[in-house]
Structure formats: structure tokens, C-alpha cells
Design a protein around this motif. Structure first.
Motif, mmCIF file in Angstrom:
data_model
loop_
_atom_site.group_PDB
_atom_site.id
_atom_site.type_symbol
_atom_site.label_atom_id
_atom_site.label_comp_id
_atom_site.label_asym_id
_atom_site.label_seq_id
_atom_site.Cartn_x
_atom_site.Cartn_y
_atom_site.Cartn_z
ATOM 1 N N UNK A 109 4.399 -8.552 -1.534
ATOM 2 C CA UNK A 109 3.706 -9.306 -2.576
ATOM 3 C C UNK A 109 2.279 -9.646 -2.143
ATOM 4 N N UNK A 110 2.114 -9.994 -0.863
ATOM 5 C CA UNK A 110 0.774 -10.284 -0.350
ATOM 6 C C UNK A 110 -0.136 -9.075 -0.456
ATOM 7 N N UNK A 111 0.391 -7.909 -0.122
ATOM 8 C CA UNK A 111 -0.389 -6.681 -0.251
ATOM 9 C C UNK A 111 -0.754 -6.401 -1.698
ATOM 10 N N UNK A 112 0.192 -6.681 -2.600
ATOM 11 C CA UNK A 112 -0.064 -6.477 -4.025
ATOM 12 C C UNK A 112 -1.163 -7.404 -4.534
ATOM 13 N N UNK A 115 1.500 -4.117 9.075
ATOM 14 C CA UNK A 115 0.704 -3.043 8.486
ATOM 15 C C UNK A 115 1.483 -2.231 7.469
ATOM 16 N N UNK A 116 2.741 -1.922 7.788
ATOM 17 C CA UNK A 116 3.563 -1.113 6.882
ATOM 18 C C UNK A 116 3.827 -1.854 5.577
ATOM 19 N N UNK A 117 4.281 -3.096 5.665
ATOM 20 C CA UNK A 117 4.673 -3.809 4.452
ATOM 21 C C UNK A 117 3.481 -4.225 3.591
ATOM 22 N N UNK A 118 2.444 -4.751 4.205
ATOM 23 C CA UNK A 118 1.282 -5.131 3.402
ATOM 24 C C UNK A 118 0.575 -3.877 2.882
ATOM 25 N N UNK A 119 0.544 -2.821 3.701
ATOM 26 C CA UNK A 119 -0.075 -1.575 3.257
ATOM 27 C C UNK A 119 0.654 -0.965 2.069
ATOM 28 N N UNK A 120 1.980 -0.977 2.111
ATOM 29 C CA UNK A 120 2.752 -0.442 0.984
ATOM 30 C C UNK A 120 2.594 -1.325 -0.251
ATOM 31 N N UNK A 121 2.583 -2.644 -0.051
ATOM 32 C CA UNK A 121 2.373 -3.544 -1.176
ATOM 33 C C UNK A 121 1.010 -3.338 -1.814
ATOM 34 N N UNK A 122 0.030 -3.050 -0.973
ATOM 35 C CA UNK A 122 -1.335 -2.804 -1.459
ATOM 36 C C UNK A 122 -1.401 -1.487 -2.242
ATOM 37 N N UNK A 123 -0.719 -0.477 -1.720
ATOM 38 C CA UNK A 123 -0.788 0.856 -2.326
ATOM 39 C C UNK A 123 0.094 1.008 -3.562
ATOM 40 N N UNK A 124 1.217 0.287 -3.585
ATOM 41 C CA UNK A 124 2.153 0.402 -4.700
ATOM 42 C C UNK A 124 2.442 -0.983 -5.258
ATOM 43 N N UNK A 125 1.396 -1.634 -5.710
ATOM 44 C CA UNK A 125 1.487 -3.034 -6.118
ATOM 45 C C UNK A 125 2.400 -3.275 -7.318
ATOM 46 N N UNK A 126 2.664 -2.248 -8.107
ATOM 47 C CA UNK A 126 3.502 -2.421 -9.293
ATOM 48 C C UNK A 126 4.964 -2.065 -9.031
ATOM 49 N N UNK A 127 5.305 -1.780 -7.768
ATOM 50 C CA UNK A 127 6.678 -1.362 -7.468
ATOM 51 C C UNK A 127 7.237 -2.107 -6.252
ATOM 52 N N UNK A 128 6.846 -3.357 -6.066
ATOM 53 C CA UNK A 128 7.225 -4.050 -4.836
ATOM 54 C C UNK A 128 8.739 -4.321 -4.755
ATOM 55 N N UNK A 129 9.385 -4.574 -5.892
ATOM 56 C CA UNK A 129 10.831 -4.833 -5.860
ATOM 57 C C UNK A 129 11.587 -3.591 -5.406
ATOM 58 N N UNK A 130 11.213 -2.444 -5.967
ATOM 59 C CA UNK A 130 11.849 -1.185 -5.583
ATOM 60 C C UNK A 130 11.602 -0.876 -4.116
#
Length: 205
Positions: free
Chosen positions: A38-41, A149-164
Motif C-alpha cells: 500500500x505504501x508503494x501504491x 525493496x520487493x514489496x514497496x517496488x511491487x506496490x509502486x509498479x502495480x498500484x491497482x493490484x495490491x490485494x492480488x
């Protein structure tokens, strides 16, 4: 749950991210991975500063790791006395110390991110067994770089799919922990069978 997480991020920003990652490293069952996603998003949409978000999550994780280590180290004498009172418990403690002496760095490093559910327990074992703090701190800090890095980076890159993403990553982490448990059990059974075979051979002789 997702709505609550998003509301917390909206109200408290990076402060809640620091608190959550800190507590998760102290065995508190809290959705730290989802919070970092969520933070990355939020960082991707500009609602949070990216650098501050990463720093808060990383600072909380490192502080939590070291707090767990020092708490276990502080009360390690009492725990050791309790373990020494029973030969089986003492043997288990000695085995853990021997393992940390041999494979401590890689264990601390991987427990921070690849098998994150085991991380808080590795922190405690490191403190109880008196594992070198400098090594623990350095390898732990390196491992948290990957976790954050992995979790915030993924949240940043796929901000509309964080639950999945949270579900997928949680399943993958759980699978790795289960796989390690199976491997450890298999290794233990192999040692027991080998020992029993050796005893049987000695009795026959």
C-alpha cells in the motif's frame, strides 16, 4: 482488511508504515507486507514521498530486528537457565547455537525476506544463543533491503493490484516455509535412521 490498511495509510502516512514493520519483526501478527504494498501504491500516486516511504519501512524493519535480538539477549540468561534444567531442551539450544555458528549469516539474511515468516524467530534465536551482534545487524540490514525493496517496488509498479499481489506473495512465502520444514524433517529422519542402523549393527557385532 484492505480498506482499513488504506485508511491507516491515509491518516498516518509513513509513521504507520514504520510502526507496522517494526512490530512485525517482533512476532506481532500484523499485515506488514500488505502495508508496504500500500505504501508503494501511495508513493506511485504521489500521495507519499517515495524516499520517505522506503526509509520508514526499512528503518522500522531494522529497528524491529535488532530490538528482538537485544530483548532475547537481555533475557537470554533466564531462558538459558530454563533450558539447562532439562537435558533435551539444553541439547536443542546447543544445536541451535551450533547451527547459528555455522550458517548464521545466510540464515539471518534469508529470514528477512525469502522466508520472512521465520524472521522474528531467527532474531530471537540469534539473541538467545549469543550470536555475534555485528554479523546479525549487517546481514539483517542487507536482507531487509530486499524485503522492503520487493514489496514497496511491487506496490509502486502495480498500484491497482495490491490485494492480488499480497495474496500471491503470501502464498509463495508460506510454500517456502513449508518446504523448508519438510526438508528439515527429512534430514532429521535420515539422521535418526542412520543412528539407529549404526546402533543395530553395533549390537549384532
Amino acid at each position: 482488511m484492505t480498506e482499513i490498511i488504506l485508511d491507516l495509510m491515509t491518516d498516518y502516512g509513513v509513521l504507520i508504515l514504520f510502526v507496522v514493520t517494526f512490530l512485525s519483526c517482533l512476532c506481532v501478527p500484523i499485515p506488514s507486507s500488505l502495508m508496504m504494498l500500500a505504501g508503494g501504491s501511495f508513493a506511485a500516486t504521489g500521495d507519499l514521498d517515495t524516499t520517505t516511504t522506503v526509509a520508514a519501512a526499512y528503518g522500522g524493519a531494522v529497528a524491529g530486528d535488532n530490538s528482538g535480538y537485544f530483548l532475547a539477549r537481555r533475557f537470554g540468561r533466564r531462558i538459558s537457565d530454563w533450558l539447562d534444567a532439562n537435558p533435551k531442551r539444553a541439547k536443542l539450544r546447543d544445536g541451535a547455537k551450533s547451527y547459528m555458528d555455522r550458517k548464521g549469516p545466510i540464515s539471518v539474511f534469508l529470514s528477512c525476506w525469502l522466508v520472512a515468516p521465520l524472521g522474528p524467530y531467527v532474531n530471537l534465536v540469534s539473541g538467545i544463543t549469543g550470536y555475534n551482534w555485528v554479523k546479525f545487524a549487517l546481514w539483517g540490514a542487507a536482507g531487509e533491503v530486499f524485503w522492503v525493496g520487493i514489496y514497496i517496488g511491487l506496490g509502486y509498479s502495480f498500484s491497482d493490484q495490491i490485494t492480488t499481489l499480497a495474496t500471491m506473495l503470501g502464498n509463495a512465502s508460506g510454500f517456502l516455509v513449508a518446504l523448508l520444514a519438510v526438508i528439515a524433517m527429512g534430514h532429521w529422519l535420515w539422521k535418526v535412521s542412520k543412528r539407529d542402523a549404526s546402533h543395530s549393527h553395533g549390537n549384532i557385532a
